[in-house]
Design a protein around this motif. Sequence first.
Motif, PDB file in Angstrom:
ATOM      1  N   LEU A 168       2.599   6.965  -6.536  1.00 16.29           N
ATOM      2  CA  LEU A 168       1.656   7.795  -7.288  1.00 16.29           C
ATOM      3  C   LEU A 168       2.003   9.093  -6.883  1.00 16.29           C
ATOM      4  O   LEU A 168       2.073  10.085  -7.857  1.00 16.29           O
ATOM      5  N   PHE A 202      -8.047   7.560  -6.951  1.00 17.52           N
ATOM      6  CA  PHE A 202      -8.825   6.359  -6.299  1.00 17.52           C
ATOM      7  C   PHE A 202      -7.767   5.395  -6.344  1.00 17.52           C
ATOM      8  O   PHE A 202      -7.907   4.628  -5.103  1.00 17.52           O
ATOM      9  N   MET A 203      -6.562   5.211  -7.015  1.00 17.56           N
ATOM     10  CA  MET A 203      -5.541   4.297  -6.964  1.00 17.56           C
ATOM     11  C   MET A 203      -4.810   4.537  -5.691  1.00 17.56           C
ATOM     12  O   MET A 203      -4.560   3.587  -5.028  1.00 17.56           O
ATOM     13  N   ALA A 204      -4.728   5.577  -5.223  1.00 15.64           N
ATOM     14  CA  ALA A 204      -4.045   6.170  -3.868  1.00 15.64           C
ATOM     15  C   ALA A 204      -4.894   5.633  -2.855  1.00 15.64           C
ATOM     16  O   ALA A 204      -4.521   4.909  -1.727  1.00 15.64           O
ATOM     17  N   PHE A 259     -11.747   4.218  -1.848  1.00 10.88           N
ATOM     18  CA  PHE A 259     -11.740   2.703  -1.686  1.00 10.88           C
ATOM     19  C   PHE A 259     -11.694   2.392  -0.313  1.00 10.88           C
ATOM     20  O   PHE A 259     -11.992   1.361   0.089  1.00 10.88           O
ATOM     21  N   LEU A 264      -6.850   3.150  -3.062  1.00 11.60           N
ATOM     22  CA  LEU A 264      -6.674   1.532  -2.942  1.00 11.60           C
ATOM     23  C   LEU A 264      -5.551   1.265  -2.192  1.00 11.60           C
ATOM     24  O   LEU A 264      -5.570   0.078  -1.382  1.00 11.60           O
ATOM     25  N   GLY A 265      -4.478   1.813  -2.685  1.00  8.35           N
ATOM     26  CA  GLY A 265      -3.258   1.637  -1.726  1.00  8.35           C
ATOM     27  C   GLY A 265      -3.429   1.735  -0.108  1.00  8.35           C
ATOM     28  O   GLY A 265      -3.034   1.110   0.760  1.00  8.35           O
ATOM     29  N   LEU A 266      -4.172   2.890   0.087  1.00  8.23           N
ATOM     30  CA  LEU A 266      -4.464   3.364   1.588  1.00  8.23           C
ATOM     31  C   LEU A 266      -5.207   2.213   2.174  1.00  8.23           C
ATOM     32  O   LEU A 266      -5.103   1.859   3.175  1.00  8.23           O
ATOM     33  N   TYR A 281      -4.987  -0.921   1.553  1.00  7.95           N
ATOM     34  CA  TYR A 281      -4.039  -2.051   1.873  1.00  7.95           C
ATOM     35  C   TYR A 281      -3.424  -1.617   3.265  1.00  7.95           C
ATOM     36  O   TYR A 281      -3.120  -2.545   4.208  1.00  7.95           O
ATOM     37  N   VAL A 282      -2.871  -0.396   3.372  1.00  3.08           N
ATOM     38  CA  VAL A 282      -2.073   0.078   4.589  1.00  3.08           C
ATOM     39  C   VAL A 282      -3.119  -0.018   5.935  1.00  3.08           C
ATOM     40  O   VAL A 282      -2.664  -0.438   6.929  1.00  3.08           O
ATOM     41  N   ILE A 331       1.224   4.123  -2.896  1.00  4.44           N
ATOM     42  CA  ILE A 331       0.964   5.651  -2.513  1.00  4.44           C
ATOM     43  C   ILE A 331       2.378   6.462  -3.051  1.00  4.44           C
ATOM     44  O   ILE A 331       2.253   7.564  -3.544  1.00  4.44           O
ATOM     45  N   LEU A 351     -13.042   8.862  -5.115  1.00  9.69           N
ATOM     46  CA  LEU A 351     -14.071   7.687  -4.819  1.00  9.69           C
ATOM     47  C   LEU A 351     -12.886   6.982  -3.810  1.00  9.69           C
ATOM     48  O   LEU A 351     -12.048   6.442  -4.109  1.00  9.69           O
ATOM     49  N   GLY A 373       0.705  -1.153  -0.024  1.00  9.58           N
ATOM     50  CA  GLY A 373      -0.164   0.011  -0.083  1.00  9.58           C
ATOM     51  C   GLY A 373       0.785   1.230  -0.056  1.00  9.58           C
ATOM     52  O   GLY A 373       0.557   2.109  -0.751  1.00  9.58           O
TER      53      GLY A 373
END
Lengths: 346, 300, 298
Positions: free
Chosen positions: A321, C100-102, C42, C104-106, C108-109, A318, C40, A314
């Motif tokens: 990005l 949005f993809m960020a 996630f 998504l990473g978030l 996971y964290v 981030i 958005l 994750g």
Amino acid sequence: MPVATLEVSAPLRMLHWLYPVLLLGCAYLIIPIIGTNYLFEAILLPFLALSLAGVGLNILTGYAGQVSLGSAAFLAVGAFAAYNFNLRVEGLPLIGCIVLAGFAAAAIGIVFGLPSLRLKGFYLAVSTLAAQFFVQWALTKFNWFSDNSASGVIDAPLLSVAGVAFNGAVRRYLFSLTVVTLLTLFAYRLVSSQTGRNFIAVRDNEAAARIIGVPVLKTKLVAFAISSFIIGVAGVLWAFTYLRTVEPAGFNLDRSFQILFIIIIGGLASIRGAFFGAALLVVSPLILSRLGSFLLGDLFNSGVLEMSQRIVLGVLIILFLILEPDGLVSLWDRIRKRTIARLKKR
Amino acid sequence: MNSMNRVLGGPATAYFPADVAAERWELDGPGEEAYAAADIALGLEGVSLSFGGVVALENIDLAVRRGEIKAIIGPNGAGKSSLINIISGVYRPDHGRVRMAANRFTSVPTQKLAHLGIARTFQNLALFKGLSVVDNVISGRAYKVRSTFLGQVLGVGRSRSEEADVHGRATKVLNFLNLTHVSHRLAGSLPYGLQKRVELARALVAEPAILLLDEPMAGMTEPEKAEMTEFVRAANREHGTTIVLIEHDIGVVMELSDNIAVLDYGRKIADGTPEEIGSDQRVIDAYLGIAAENIGGEGI
Amino acid sequence: MSGFDWQFFLEVLIGGLLSGVMYSLVAIGFVLIYKTSGVLNFAQGAMLLFAALTFVSLVERGVPFALALIITFAVMVAIGIAIERVVLRPLTNRPPMTLFMATLGLSYVLEGAAQLLWGTQVHGLNLGIDDVPFEVGGIFISQFDFFAAAVAAALVLSLSIFFRYARVGLAFRAVADDQFAALAVGLRLPRIWATVWAVAGLVALVAGLLWGARLGVQFSLSLVVLKALPVLVLGGFDSVPGAIVGGLIIGASEKLAEVYIGEYFGGGIESWFAYVVALAFLLIRPSGIFGQKLVERV
């Protein structure tokens, strides 16, 4: 975004082909000799399958701009289709099974790509989840796909082409490498063709593309079909050469996200990017687990490992990005340029 | 603005007898013969458009003759861009029709626009930022492509000749517009003025019968404008392209156009040659204002 | 063939509507963030998991119910503000899909952190409501479902009122309509965004407790987000009423389908049925139930 094509002179153009050829030479001739079993089974085989899946998704998401969250569904379709073609069609050679599996994935891809004709952006991204859940449900629910095996887990057939068996890690690796090389070459040609230009036109400005006469709807469906074909074949490689079993559980939402992460980290709209991203995603958990058990000893059990892998993944997403939105590819190119410049100075 | 509407509110034909011939077919509901006789390439018949109750265009009649440069001018919000968007099928008019050669449309099919021989540029740049300049230009020929993706990947059949053909055409257009030196740069990385020119190149490479230019010179420096003016004129003269031009720079408009239509609050208030528009005291008073000093083809 | 059991049908329908309110609750969290920052989010599901897990673990360690609630709320607000600061602010002016993809990473964290912190075992969560069905006119309704729906409805209502009347709420709407204009009139965007994320934390807490009490507090709780997404597709990402009505439609149709046509599919269709409903609806009405149709500008 794609790297600008610069006007290059003939010798430099040769150089353009030199690196991939050298790399391939190394992959075919040197690695099979020096590689250990661990290298093939734990690193190279998953790397090759995931790279190919990344190439497939990059065509759809990176080039054509249609975000998909359901890639694992197409991996699954490919794997199960190849298994069933092999099982049920007497005398069909393995290559035939793989190609047909690709077509099966492409067909399913077109069906689930239909919403893209009406939906954009987040709405489309969410609708691709339908593929993920529906396919996984169907494969679990209908035991026919798994040849009515009680556990739902089935062994992949032995690989053989024209009587030559591809058993053993090295041979499976060579088989996988060949398939990946061919499809990657295909993808390279595709993205620089008129169809590839149409992909980018639709991605960058759909309304303008439609007005100047780019066949937008057809372009989107072609992107879904080709992308799904490649991901489907990647699914065959994943199941047949890496896991050697076929089961629906492995093709879950996390796998879909993993492939998306591969192209974000590697670089959107870059064929090379898929390989960079896959390398990082395959290798980093291994490094993390070594590092963790070295630093923390017994405290670092499998549960902790899994959770810290999630966190690291994750954070990586981030960070990329924010700091390197064009991915590892652009980082790599920058470093290479700087190194060359420094070497020239001397 | 209200007083101006009152002054200019009457039918446009009354002020501009020169255009009566063209106006008559519109008023009479013409047959194809009248259309062909007037040599009309593009026509609007009673077109109205509104957005959620706000009227953008009201009962617009417009005729563009084959081979002419027709300018559409008017203050901001007069409906000029809406007009172009109707012609290119982005908006669907509430009433009225669009005529293109032998076709009449209640709503122009956008995806067939290129095949109908119409190309356009956009007010706010609409280049494909991730493609190089030459690839942007080539995409202007996408509507002609008939080879399949498999043929293109394998480099067999029709795709080879197509690829050679589009590259040849793109090179010519880039040459024509002095863009050769940037042809391999990413379109998004170019300065604004050059991007506008690439848009023109992308439109011209399609070899359209009718070219719609939506503020092609907005935001350009004077030398860039002068250059662009020449390009537009050359496209018109050398290729016989009919041009519909929206532009704020009155000097440019007066210099380039064969005919000018004036829009205000969604209505056509005048239509005629630059001389007629320029010499109409009420148009000058109400709309052209100080720009009138420049009328006579001098430019600003 | 006269035997269509209307009473049973109504029971299923009401059960579906009540669980639909729970979907709406999660969807509202999305709408809140989407309206104000165009993201958005996630990670909403992961926030929900984090909240529920933190609360349960505190209670299990002997912290009184009310205090645990306050602490968890404080933690969620802190996380919300941190997300805005660390993840979203550096990504200002990036394409919505990047944001949005960020998130998504978030997600996971947050999922990883929650379980690393509190462990991966399943916790029961008792909010003190007995799940005994009560009867209204011959129809049995689950007491817990009713309670959960009431809480969710209350939260949804108060958020709508907040959005509509409070000063901050007005600022929210200004930001939602036009960020540049809002900046121009001097609204302090970072502060508003931080507030929004804090409120999203609150929604995650409430949703986490209600869902946690029903499903048990565990990893799969974060998958509740997947239930909310079709609701959003149906109702529009930017519409509070859309989230409510969408939730009810999805909840009801899902239950009815499971009961009446599920057997033909061999059951288990709830994983994808909501998506099919949403997609079928969107093919007919691309702008959703209430979402406004944007005029294409070129």
